[in-house]
Design a protein around this motif. Sequence first.
Motif, PDB file in Angstrom:
ATOM      1  N   GLY A  18       0.792  -1.234   0.000  1.00 51.84           N
ATOM      2  CA  GLY A  18       0.000   0.000   0.000  1.00 51.84           C
ATOM      3  C   GLY A  18       0.817   1.272   0.000  1.00 51.84           C
ATOM      4  N   LYS A  19       1.806   1.355   0.850  1.00 56.24           N
ATOM      5  CA  LYS A  19       2.641   2.553   0.949  1.00 56.24           C
ATOM      6  C   LYS A  19       3.398   2.812  -0.351  1.00 56.24           C
ATOM      7  N   LEU A  20       3.852   1.751  -0.989  1.00 56.08           N
ATOM      8  CA  LEU A  20       4.562   1.893  -2.251  1.00 56.08           C
ATOM      9  C   LEU A  20       3.641   2.416  -3.344  1.00 56.08           C
ATOM     10  N   ILE A  21       2.453   1.841  -3.406  1.00 57.64           N
ATOM     11  CA  ILE A  21       1.473   2.242  -4.426  1.00 57.64           C
ATOM     12  C   ILE A  21       1.099   3.706  -4.273  1.00 57.64           C
ATOM     13  N   GLU A  22       0.782   4.111  -3.067  1.00 63.22           N
ATOM     14  CA  GLU A  22       0.384   5.499  -2.833  1.00 63.22           C
ATOM     15  C   GLU A  22       1.528   6.466  -3.116  1.00 63.22           C
ATOM     16  N   GLY A  23       2.752   6.046  -2.820  1.00 59.06           N
ATOM     17  CA  GLY A  23       3.899   6.902  -3.094  1.00 59.06           C
ATOM     18  C   GLY A  23       4.077   7.165  -4.577  1.00 59.06           C
ATOM     19  N   ALA A  96      10.445   3.182  -0.314  1.00 57.61           N
ATOM     20  CA  ALA A  96       9.632   3.327   0.895  1.00 57.61           C
ATOM     21  C   ALA A  96       9.350   2.020   1.611  1.00 57.61           C
ATOM     22  N   GLY A  97       9.555   0.870   0.963  1.00 54.98           N
ATOM     23  CA  GLY A  97       9.097  -0.330   1.651  1.00 54.98           C
ATOM     24  C   GLY A  97       9.688  -1.636   1.195  1.00 54.98           C
ATOM     25  N   SER A  98      10.961  -1.680   0.868  1.00 57.87           N
ATOM     26  CA  SER A  98      11.564  -2.948   0.476  1.00 57.87           C
ATOM     27  C   SER A  98      12.296  -3.569   1.654  1.00 57.87           C
ATOM     28  N   LEU A  99      12.934  -4.711   1.410  1.00 63.86           N
ATOM     29  CA  LEU A  99      13.740  -5.357   2.441  1.00 63.86           C
ATOM     30  C   LEU A  99      15.029  -4.572   2.640  1.00 63.86           C
ATOM     31  N   ARG A 100      15.628  -4.647   3.820  1.00 62.48           N
ATOM     32  CA  ARG A 100      16.724  -3.742   4.189  1.00 62.48           C
ATOM     33  C   ARG A 100      17.888  -3.780   3.204  1.00 62.48           C
ATOM     34  N   SER A 120       8.441   7.814   1.881  1.00 65.70           N
ATOM     35  CA  SER A 120       7.213   8.495   2.300  1.00 65.70           C
ATOM     36  C   SER A 120       6.927   8.230   3.769  1.00 65.70           C
ATOM     37  N   HIS A 121       6.175   9.151   4.381  1.00 64.18           N
ATOM     38  CA  HIS A 121       5.687   8.972   5.750  1.00 64.18           C
ATOM     39  C   HIS A 121       4.272   8.400   5.686  1.00 64.18           C
ATOM     40  N   SER A 122       4.008   7.362   6.471  1.00 70.36           N
ATOM     41  CA  SER A 122       2.682   6.747   6.479  1.00 70.36           C
ATOM     42  C   SER A 122       1.685   7.573   7.293  1.00 70.36           C
ATOM     43  N   ARG A 123       0.424   7.448   6.925  1.00 67.78           N
ATOM     44  CA  ARG A 123      -0.673   8.031   7.708  1.00 67.78           C
ATOM     45  C   ARG A 123      -1.452   6.874   8.337  1.00 67.78           C
ATOM     46  N   TYR A 124      -1.805   6.992   9.623  1.00 60.81           N
ATOM     47  CA  TYR A 124      -2.457   5.895  10.341  1.00 60.81           C
ATOM     48  C   TYR A 124      -3.843   6.302  10.831  1.00 60.81           C
ATOM     49  N   ASP A 125      -4.742   5.294  10.984  1.00 60.53           N
ATOM     50  CA  ASP A 125      -6.058   5.578  11.552  1.00 60.53           C
ATOM     51  C   ASP A 125      -5.987   5.513  13.077  1.00 60.53           C
ATOM     52  N   GLU A 126      -7.120   5.626  13.749  1.00 60.67           N
ATOM     53  CA  GLU A 126      -7.140   5.659  15.220  1.00 60.67           C
ATOM     54  C   GLU A 126      -6.648   4.364  15.851  1.00 60.67           C
ATOM     55  N   LYS A 127      -6.669   3.273  15.086  1.00 52.79           N
ATOM     56  CA  LYS A 127      -6.219   1.982  15.613  1.00 52.79           C
ATOM     57  C   LYS A 127      -4.754   1.705  15.276  1.00 52.79           C
ATOM     58  N   GLY A 128      -4.097   2.669  14.659  1.00 55.33           N
ATOM     59  CA  GLY A 128      -2.694   2.493  14.313  1.00 55.33           C
ATOM     60  C   GLY A 128      -2.456   1.724  13.036  1.00 55.33           C
ATOM     61  N   VAL A 129      -3.502   1.588  12.225  1.00 57.46           N
ATOM     62  CA  VAL A 129      -3.382   0.873  10.952  1.00 57.46           C
ATOM     63  C   VAL A 129      -3.029   1.877   9.855  1.00 57.46           C
ATOM     64  N   ASN A 134       1.368  10.503   4.456  1.00 53.58           N
ATOM     65  CA  ASN A 134       1.272  11.923   4.770  1.00 53.58           C
ATOM     66  C   ASN A 134       2.016  12.777   3.763  1.00 53.58           C
ATOM     67  N   LYS A 135       3.261  12.376   3.461  1.00 47.83           N
ATOM     68  CA  LYS A 135       4.057  13.172   2.529  1.00 47.83           C
ATOM     69  C   LYS A 135       5.195  12.352   1.943  1.00 47.83           C
ATOM     70  N   ILE A 136       5.686  12.843   0.821  1.00 51.20           N
ATOM     71  CA  ILE A 136       6.825  12.232   0.156  1.00 51.20           C
ATOM     72  C   ILE A 136       8.114  12.806   0.739  1.00 51.20           C
ATOM     73  N   ILE A 137       9.090  11.950   0.943  1.00 48.48           N
ATOM     74  CA  ILE A 137      10.402  12.360   1.448  1.00 48.48           C
ATOM     75  C   ILE A 137      11.428  12.154   0.336  1.00 48.48           C
ATOM     76  N   ASN A 138      12.007  13.242  -0.152  1.00 48.19           N
ATOM     77  CA  ASN A 138      13.079  13.137  -1.134  1.00 48.19           C
ATOM     78  C   ASN A 138      14.376  12.808  -0.404  1.00 48.19           C
ATOM     79  N   ILE A 139      15.016  11.715  -0.761  1.00 45.13           N
ATOM     80  CA  ILE A 139      16.211  11.258  -0.072  1.00 45.13           C
ATOM     81  C   ILE A 139      17.442  11.912  -0.696  1.00 45.13           C
ATOM     82  N   PRO A 140      18.239  12.640   0.091  1.00 43.12           N
ATOM     83  CA  PRO A 140      19.428  13.315  -0.464  1.00 43.12           C
ATOM     84  C   PRO A 140      20.575  12.339  -0.672  1.00 43.12           C
ATOM     85  N   TYR A 141      21.496  12.701  -1.559  1.00 48.10           N
ATOM     86  CA  TYR A 141      22.714  11.912  -1.742  1.00 48.10           C
ATOM     87  C   TYR A 141      23.708  12.267  -0.647  1.00 48.10           C
TER      88      TYR A 141
END
Length: 236
Positions: A18-23, A96-100, A120-129, A134-141
């Motif tokens: 999900g996080k990858l798709i939304e990103g 945003a969401g691959s293996l280390r 990207s930063h995830s957005r969660y509901d009241e249950k923490g799901v 929330n926003k895209i994070i551009n990763i610097p070199y």
Amino acid sequence: MGGLKIVCHIVPVGFVAGKLIEGVKQFSVHKVVVVASGEDERVKKAVKEVEKAFKSYAEVEKRSVDFEDVFQAALDFIEIIRVEREAGRKVMINAAGSLRNVTLASYIAAQATKTKIYSSHSRYDEKGVPVGINKIINIPYFPIHKPPKEQIEVLEALGKGEVESIDELIARMRPEIEKGTKEHGNERARLSKHISKLRDERFVETDKMGKTVSLKLSKMGEVYVAGHCSILNCMS
């Protein structure tokens, strides 16, 4: 496309899609290269979700990279980047969401080839799901030391394959110099100095064979040369 750049997103996939798709959806997207690694069923399920999300309006291609060897995985990513750039596409990497190990390899490849990489930063509901981002994070070199021009020339020469001696390297780089001449001796001393520094920087590996020393690029050296040539369009 009316002059607009065709955009390809390289998407290394981990356990959650999900996080990858939304990103990816935060940008223009014309092609998605879904990158899988390993045989984990959770990864396979996430790969299918990403493919399904984009196949109706974007070209989707599935590729794989080495799961355990970070530098080999970086080389695999660089090859994907090279192919897409040669096809005229702008390339971006969604980290945003691959293996280390794979995420680290994608960052190395991005830095080596000056490819935009984002998370990207995830957005969660009241249950923490997680329910989106929330926003895209551009990763610097991270700034890295660039070898001097003379050492880059040595790396590019070794990028054509291992040599069994410094004399063979001289023949490859300066074929006009005759062995046994003073100029050949000077060139041998010059290259020996550069090779020593490149070995200390872990770009080059040496192996003594009798009275000669074979030379080849280390995995890190391969990554640097592949990335350097990708920028300059000098890869064969």
